[in-house]
Design an enzyme around this catalytic site. Sequence first.
Site, mmCIF file in Angstrom:
data_model
loop_
_atom_site.group_PDB
_atom_site.id
_atom_site.type_symbol
_atom_site.label_atom_id
_atom_site.label_comp_id
_atom_site.label_asym_id
_atom_site.label_seq_id
_atom_site.Cartn_x
_atom_site.Cartn_y
_atom_site.Cartn_z
ATOM 1 N N GLY B 250 70.837 25.775 1.869
ATOM 2 C CA GLY B 250 70.747 26.502 0.550
ATOM 3 C C GLY B 250 71.957 26.851 -0.298
ATOM 4 O O GLY B 250 72.107 26.596 -1.176
ATOM 5 N N GLU B 718 77.712 35.077 5.275
ATOM 6 C CA GLU B 718 78.740 34.862 4.380
ATOM 7 C C GLU B 718 80.126 35.321 4.842
ATOM 8 O O GLU B 718 80.918 34.668 4.016
ATOM 9 C CB GLU B 718 78.123 35.036 3.133
ATOM 10 C CG GLU B 718 77.139 34.508 2.370
ATOM 11 C CD GLU B 718 76.375 35.346 1.361
ATOM 12 O OE1 GLU B 718 76.490 35.026 0.301
ATOM 13 O OE2 GLU B 718 75.453 36.208 1.690
#
Lengths: 352, 752
Positions: B250, B718
């Site tokens: 995603g 991240e």
Amino acid sequence: MRDFDFIRPATISDAIAAAAGPGSAYLAGGTNLLDLMKGGITSPERIVDITRLPELNRIETLDDGGLRIGALVRNADLAHDPAFAKAYPAVAEALLSGASAQLRNAATVGGNLLQRTRCSYFYDTASACNRREPGSGCSALGGENRLHAILGWSDACIATHPSDFCVPLVALDTVVEIEGKEGRRHVTLEEFHRLPGDTPQRETMLEPGELIVAVRLPAEAASFAAHARYLKVRERTSYAFAVVSAAAALVVDRGKIRGARLALGGVAAKPWRARSAEAALLGADADEASFVRAADAALADASPSGDNAFKIELARRIVVRALMAAKAGTPERMPALPASPFSSIPGVRHDA
Amino acid sequence: MMLELGLNQQPAHTRQGSSIGQPLTRRDGFLKVTGTARYAADNHPPGMLYAVLAVSSIARGRVVSLDIEAAKAHSGVVEVMTPLNRPALAVDPDAKDHPFMFRLDLLQNDGVRYPNQSIAVVIAETLEAATEGAALLSPRYETLPARVGLDGGKSFVPRGVGVGNPAVQEKGDVEAGLESARTRIEAAYETPAQYHNAMEPHAIVAAWDGDQLSIDTPSQGLAMAQGRIAGLFGIAPRNVHIRSPFLGGGFGSKGMISGPQVLGILAARLVGRPVKLVLRREQMYGPVGHRAPARQTLRMGMDGEGRLTALSHHARTTSSTFDDFFEPAADASHTLYASPAIATSHDAVRLDTGTPLFMRAPGEATGSIALESAIDEAAHACGMDPLEFRLRNYAEVEPMTGKPFSSKALRECYEQAAEAFGWASRPLQPRRMRDADGFLTGWGMGTATFPALMFQAEARAVLRADGSGLMETGAQDMGQGAWTAFAQIAADGLGLDIDQVDFRAGSSDLPNAGIAGGSGHTATAGMAIHNAGAAVIARLADLATGNEASPLFGAGNEGVLARGGRLYRRDDESRGESYSEILARAGLAEIEGHGKGAPDPASQETYAKHAHGAVFAEVKVDPDLGQIRVTRLVGAFAAGRVINPRLVRSQYYGGMIWGVSFALHEEAVTDRRSGRIQNANLAEYHVPVNADVPSVEALLVHEDDPHVNALGIKGVGEIGITGTAGAVANAVWHATGVRPRRFPIRIEDLLG
Ligand SMILES: Cc1cc2nc3c(=O)[nH]c(=O)nc-3n(C[C@H](O)[C@H](O)[C@H](O)COP(=O)(O)OP(=O)(O)OC[C@H]3O[C@@H](n4cnc5c(N)ncnc54)[C@H](O)[C@@H]3O)c2cc1C
Ligand code: SF4
């Protein structure tokens, strides 16, 4: 769905007869043709599937010592053929540096010669492109062209031929065997691809409906086996087209160059045979100074077609490096990263 | 398997017998490697039609004509949806009620505002017919000049950047700090537009049944998507049923429902049959978000000891002409390095592109590559080792706010990664190292950081009379391993073995699990699961401790442990009974409990919460040809409690590889005249291949955080990209002596 005829002939002559009409295209591995069809860049009305023609699948040694490679031999099969890789190591290395394993399993000899340019405007049907649509203009001029041609380009087209395979082939005097309605004919690979001039849409010497049946390597090509390399600069370590590449093959006798072959890839609309460089090398000492002179000769006529002046200097350097590598000798085993600069650098001092 | 009610802060993975902390392999791994995991586009409800988008080839202007007749005449084409016949929506797709409601292109008019914008949808019996129908539309346009590039428009200061941070922030007097500095550096760095390029394209299979809407589509935020779709169609959110068991990646592009997904729903409504719409790769370069390009200027001043006296970070970025998302790149300078004066600012220009969106550490990644490069330049200007320089400027409190950190084991990260990498023997000067083959060799480092975010989530827990448990939350697995990590938290929360727990996720009919984004999903939904488990165990304990027949009678909640499907008295573990026995006695088939996960506002006020890490990179550069190869990456990360070390390491590896990608590969090449993207495919939009990443190591640094949440979870998704991109750039400088100032680093920049 856009309809087209699909024909699967059993013999070469049936294939040629089937492809005689306009709008026909031969289908080999399909790795380029099908992408072009899906993108609307070409829309053949008749697909002639040649993959079932058994005669095109062979690798044969000829009576004169040359080698004949059928047009349908898969890129991977050819590269992994031990006898072939031993006799023509630079060709095997070039094949293995191209595309990905999956693509090499599908791609064929004939298809590789006839693959179209990767110029992004050629693929983008909303752009002007003389090669795709003669007379429409060239969007690459003044556009995003840092990977475009530095040799042999024209104002009509600045695209490059993307093949790796063709680069050592052209250096080794390969001949293309063509069959058409009029029978068989032979064209050297050097003449086979055309420079764009005013007619970039005419990419090769192939006439409509003609079939590549084989390529031939002359006997002499194997004499370079001990000193032959292919080197390819890429923007990632694998699975990328060449920014610039070079095939170099030498015959060295007591430090003197007795035979020299040099060709560049990614620089022009055709695999670029550097004959003036070869002439400069013949009889010269096999050392860096000679190689630098050869590189200068090879690039003497180069000019940027856009934001790609760096490719001229890069091509010079890769020529020197490829010649150094060839001089150092063909590695015993295929490098783990074929054609990559990271396979090894010969002759560089470790503490430089 | 054990849960102590009133959980202490002891890290779960040191607790024996716990599921949390175990390196379980992915529970969905078998389905995926055997190809049986059902992704959205794998669904084929009966009667389904195929929809294909027609997209604009211009960047700006108007569609003047479409050959609808030709498309309709094509065999198999059922319908062509254009602005003329598109079913009505309850709200204007250009309405914006709140900053996270992004404007969508849903055929509301004939305008074109970026390349690859949807201009029609062709619906047909087969994919091939729909594809050809779309081609036959042969659009004609009225074209206006495209606005392209970082200087393509008039610049302005956005009202907010990222999630609404002020565009300009200042602490102390930067100019005075620079003035007083012994050493100063100033440098500008350019980064290109990048596209998410998840392996799985955005896809939707939509079916209407009256005003009930059933959808298969990948979503990082099911409840948000449900709400947005319900709003657009004027139906109740509970009428929208979204299944999203697996996402093929995603990276932020599936956080918000995108225009093309809604067009699939509209197409289904128009034809009254189920419809499947799958984006082609090139169609993903426009309507589903991207990372905007940036030009960042950093200025730093240092005193005689190499201490920062001032740090100024300005970022120029871009957004679309019709919506607001501004990459908060300069904000990366708020958290990492101590400086008496810090100024961050942003300005932007509007271009004819799709609206940029959250992508792989939005702001942090872009900001980090510039900040870490500049720190490296500053260290060099001071004649200091980059690690020593970073330690000299180590932030004991968050530099911009002065808040204490909830936890910060960055020193340990530096130490462990440097040790594992062998950093100590690095020469200070560049271009000093060659390997045995003569390649220029360079070592560089970067600091990684990412905020420990939490959103809102809910979960429902059930204990059944047969002794098994159920945990439900509409969580989303993009590949990060949510199916496994949440099942581990659920097992511990219920005091059961993981195989005794039925874990359900990936559907909008389940409790709202918030968004799988901002690296906050494990913390947020994990806390909801944990709390739901605690709630149902508390109810069970009430049943037992309140019943005279139970060996636990009178023990009270605080005195009970849940472990292996049994409750025990804390003061006497020989006294206990199974969940089944308790429920049987109470005559209950099952009991349930609910839990929420949310940030604690009080600790939000008090603490700065960030994960940290240190990344060291080794690169080889061909001295003549300029080709680069990263040969070694070592990262050490401290991000609170580790739920599953195997999955966490995978997240770090993935992030670090994206860092290599940022530094060396990714770039959307945009034609400077037309604004069209020239490499909208995975052959020419480069991401690293295996040969680009020969060796990656990720060390997990122990960190207890008593403040982020009761489980002590920060986030790992991240952070890996930050630090790494700069480390690679700094290693390239160290190898070559050439300072990369634009990314990706190109061969021509190193040819010299
Ligand atoms: C992602 C990607 C990356 C790639 N990377 C590289 C790379 O790094 N280096 C490289 O060299 N190549 C690369 N390629 C190109 C690849 O090598 C070619 O696509 C392939 O060689 C074409 O062979 P094919 O058999 O599939 O040809 P097809 O696609 O079947 O045919 C190509 C063309 O040749 C014609 N044709 C085929 N055979 C004959 C014949 N016998 N006689 C007459 N006409 C014929 C077809 O009609 C068609 O026009 C890459 C391709 C892709 C898709
Ligand atoms: S360079 Fe050649 S192939 Fe590319 S756009 Fe121009 S004419 Fe077409």
